[in-house]
Design a protein around this motif. Sequence first.
Motif, PDB file in Angstrom:
ATOM      1  N   TYR A   1      -2.912   3.457   6.475  1.00 21.24           N
ATOM      2  CA  TYR A   1      -1.597   3.817   5.969  1.00 21.24           C
ATOM      3  C   TYR A   1      -1.601   5.168   5.262  1.00 21.24           C
ATOM      4  N   GLU A   2      -2.717   5.518   4.654  1.00 22.17           N
ATOM      5  CA  GLU A   2      -2.821   6.859   4.069  1.00 22.17           C
ATOM      6  C   GLU A   2      -2.731   7.919   5.162  1.00 22.17           C
ATOM      7  N   ASP A   3      -3.396   7.657   6.289  1.00 24.14           N
ATOM      8  CA  ASP A   3      -3.354   8.597   7.412  1.00 24.14           C
ATOM      9  C   ASP A   3      -1.924   8.734   7.943  1.00 24.14           C
ATOM     10  N   VAL A   4      -1.232   7.589   8.091  1.00 23.54           N
ATOM     11  CA  VAL A   4       0.149   7.610   8.585  1.00 23.54           C
ATOM     12  C   VAL A   4       1.046   8.397   7.638  1.00 23.54           C
ATOM     13  N   ALA A   5       0.929   8.115   6.338  1.00 27.45           N
ATOM     14  CA  ALA A   5       1.756   8.805   5.348  1.00 27.45           C
ATOM     15  C   ALA A   5       1.483  10.311   5.370  1.00 27.45           C
TER      16      ALA A   5
ATOM     17  N   ILE B   1       0.840  -1.209   0.000  1.00 27.66           N
ATOM     18  CA  ILE B   1       0.000   0.000   0.000  1.00 27.66           C
ATOM     19  C   ILE B   1       0.870   1.251   0.000  1.00 27.66           C
ATOM     20  N   LEU B   2       1.888   1.282   0.850  1.00 28.99           N
ATOM     21  CA  LEU B   2       2.720   2.485   0.957  1.00 28.99           C
ATOM     22  C   LEU B   2       3.578   2.727  -0.280  1.00 28.99           C
ATOM     23  N   GLN B   3       4.117   1.684  -0.868  1.00 27.45           N
ATOM     24  CA  GLN B   3       4.980   1.900  -2.037  1.00 27.45           C
ATOM     25  C   GLN B   3       4.263   2.648  -3.157  1.00 27.45           C
ATOM     26  N   PRO B   4       3.065   2.221  -3.581  1.00 30.88           N
ATOM     27  CA  PRO B   4       2.368   2.987  -4.620  1.00 30.88           C
ATOM     28  C   PRO B   4       1.906   4.372  -4.160  1.00 30.88           C
ATOM     29  N   LEU B   5       1.681   4.538  -2.844  1.00 30.73           N
ATOM     30  CA  LEU B   5       1.284   5.843  -2.325  1.00 30.73           C
ATOM     31  C   LEU B   5       2.429   6.844  -2.379  1.00 30.73           C
TER      32      LEU B   5
END
Length: 325
Positions: A314-318, A106-110
């Motif tokens: 994970y969007e919130d964390v990023a 999830i994080l890599q593409p974000l």
Amino acid sequence: MLKKLGLKKLGQKKLGVLATVATVLWATGGAFAFPDKPVNYIIPFNAGGESDISARLQQPYFKKITGDDLIIQYQAGAGGAQAWSVLNDQPGDGYTIMGTNLPHIILQPLLQKPGYETADLTNIYMFHFTPDALLVRADSKFETIQQVIDAAKETPGALTVGGTATNTANHIANQRFSTLTGAEMTYIPYTGTGATIPALLGGEVELLWGYTTVAAGQGDKVRMLAVAQDKRHPLFPDVPTFKELGIDMVGGAYRGIAVPKSTPEEVRQQLSDIIGQINADPEFIKEMEQAGFAMLDVPYDGMEAFMGERQKIYEDVARQLGSLK
């Protein structure tokens, strides 16, 4: 053969009933129509890490259930992205499966352009979780988390801490630790957990963002200072949680299995059922927990809801860390 069995006279509805019965027999221990040859299991990291360890533990149970071998292969690079970006180039016949990791996929593409999008990966099961842990060598001068915080604040960036790749559970743990405590350390990314262990033991880095599994595997060679769980891990009753120490950190890495997008629905479900049977085996559970893993059961039909929930987290964390592209 259809004529001999009298099936020619059956209507479409009856044939559908027979198909359902066959599916039930398969799911409850009948003979497996799939697989009928070895299945290739691609691990997108180096040998020796958690993805590899759990796959090795799965192997004999896969053989016991299906009668066929699970052949483990490695395709390390770019924190897993090298393998995930070409998963859909593989045949969708069920005989190629690939390990997946959260938050990586999830994080890599974000946060970058890894060559794939989260939606490109067809996850069929998430089967375990490993909590983040901060570790040092057994002979390290650091015996508590507070000592690490004090040293990092005294000379920001001087302390080096290893972890698996960037935009991973380890990387996020380091960023959150810094945000919550003000302790700034220099994060050194490695290609996989298997590569981080010699880096710590050999003195390349002073600390390591790893997991309970690393501590379980290294025994008295390392010391775990804290673990990112709600409660203490049963294997390490003397190790405090970050929350106990006033640091609101709970998290880690989730691991599962994906297949190429062209894989038919029925094969996706069959593979999910096989992994579910492995996960339900008491001996397998015992082996996993003794290795430091925490069990997780998210089958194919629960994957959409699970991934949607993790995506939001994970969007919130990023966003909080100012890393969202």
